[in-house]
Scaffold this motif. Structure first.
Motif, mmCIF file in Angstrom:
data_model
loop_
_atom_site.group_PDB
_atom_site.id
_atom_site.type_symbol
_atom_site.label_atom_id
_atom_site.label_comp_id
_atom_site.label_asym_id
_atom_site.label_seq_id
_atom_site.Cartn_x
_atom_site.Cartn_y
_atom_site.Cartn_z
ATOM 1 N N CYS A 1 -22.182 -26.762 10.804
ATOM 2 C CA CYS A 1 -21.116 -25.174 10.665
ATOM 3 C C CYS A 1 -21.341 -24.858 9.243
ATOM 4 C CB CYS A 1 -20.077 -25.677 11.098
ATOM 5 S SG CYS A 1 -19.035 -24.064 10.679
ATOM 6 N N THR B 1 -23.930 -17.684 16.451
ATOM 7 C CA THR B 1 -23.564 -16.672 15.310
ATOM 8 C C THR B 1 -22.458 -16.102 15.397
ATOM 9 O OG1 THR B 1 -25.284 -15.347 15.957
ATOM 10 C CG2 THR B 1 -26.051 -17.438 14.490
ATOM 11 N N ILE C 1 -22.820 -21.803 13.949
ATOM 12 C CA ILE C 1 -22.464 -23.357 14.501
ATOM 13 C C ILE C 1 -23.369 -23.639 15.514
ATOM 14 C CG2 ILE C 1 -21.142 -24.845 15.951
ATOM 15 C CD1 ILE C 1 -18.447 -23.901 14.546
ATOM 16 N N ASP C 2 -24.291 -24.733 15.198
ATOM 17 C CA ASP C 2 -25.446 -24.981 16.046
ATOM 18 C C ASP C 2 -26.278 -23.615 16.127
ATOM 19 O OD1 ASP C 2 -25.920 -26.402 19.401
ATOM 20 O OD2 ASP C 2 -27.227 -26.498 17.728
ATOM 21 N N ARG D 1 -14.424 -24.488 13.290
ATOM 22 C CA ARG D 1 -14.751 -23.649 14.309
ATOM 23 C C ARG D 1 -15.513 -22.378 13.710
ATOM 24 N NH1 ARG D 1 -8.621 -21.373 15.445
ATOM 25 N NH2 ARG D 1 -7.700 -21.729 13.611
ATOM 26 N N LEU D 2 -16.301 -21.436 14.784
ATOM 27 C CA LEU D 2 -16.975 -20.497 14.151
ATOM 28 C C LEU D 2 -16.087 -19.232 13.830
ATOM 29 C CD1 LEU D 2 -19.739 -19.642 14.056
ATOM 30 C CD2 LEU D 2 -19.739 -18.782 16.418
ATOM 31 N N CYS E 1 -16.907 -26.251 8.549
ATOM 32 C CA CYS E 1 -15.916 -25.742 9.302
ATOM 33 C C CYS E 1 -15.613 -26.357 10.624
ATOM 34 C CB CYS E 1 -16.171 -24.084 9.238
ATOM 35 S SG CYS E 1 -17.704 -23.850 10.277
#
Length: 121
Positions: free
Chosen positions: A33, A56, A52-53, A100-101, A98
């Protein structure tokens, strides 16, 4: 020890492009992340893009112009910036790890030293 090193900043005329890079050293799990933030003189730091992964998110001000991506094999984060505007002028910071996104600075644990982007009209 974790280290984030940004590069690719510079001066460009309005309408031009730049690609920022952020190389991560140390614990590579932090690259799952990552995000980009920027801070202009006299203004608060603001989120630009995060990933994240393969998911976006972008600030409204850069949607359609900036693209965030990662090369997991190289532990490197990128920010392709097109159609640059003078209001994009700022110090750009890379951030990592992080929960979470999102574009909330407090969600990110590690930060780079920044790279300056200057866009002239």
């Amino acid at each position: 020890q974790v280290q984030l090193v940004e590069s690719g900043g510079g001066s460009v005329q309005a309408g031009g492009s730049l690609r920022l890079s952020c190389a991560a050293f140390g614990y590579t799990h932090i690259t799952f992340c990552m995000g980009w933030f920027r801070q202009a003189p006299g203004k608060e730091r603001e989120g630009v893009a995060a990933i994240i992964d393969t998911s976006t998110t972008y600030a409204d001000s850069v949607k359609g112009r900036f693209t965030v991506s990662k090369d997991n094999a190289k532990n490197t984060l990128y920010l392709q910036m097109n159609s640059l505007k003078p209001e994009d002028t700022a110090m750009y910071y890379c951030a990592a790890e992080c929960g979470r996104l999102g574009l909330v600075a407090s969600w990110f644990r590690y930060w780079g030293q920044g790279t300056q982007v200057t866009v002239s009209s």
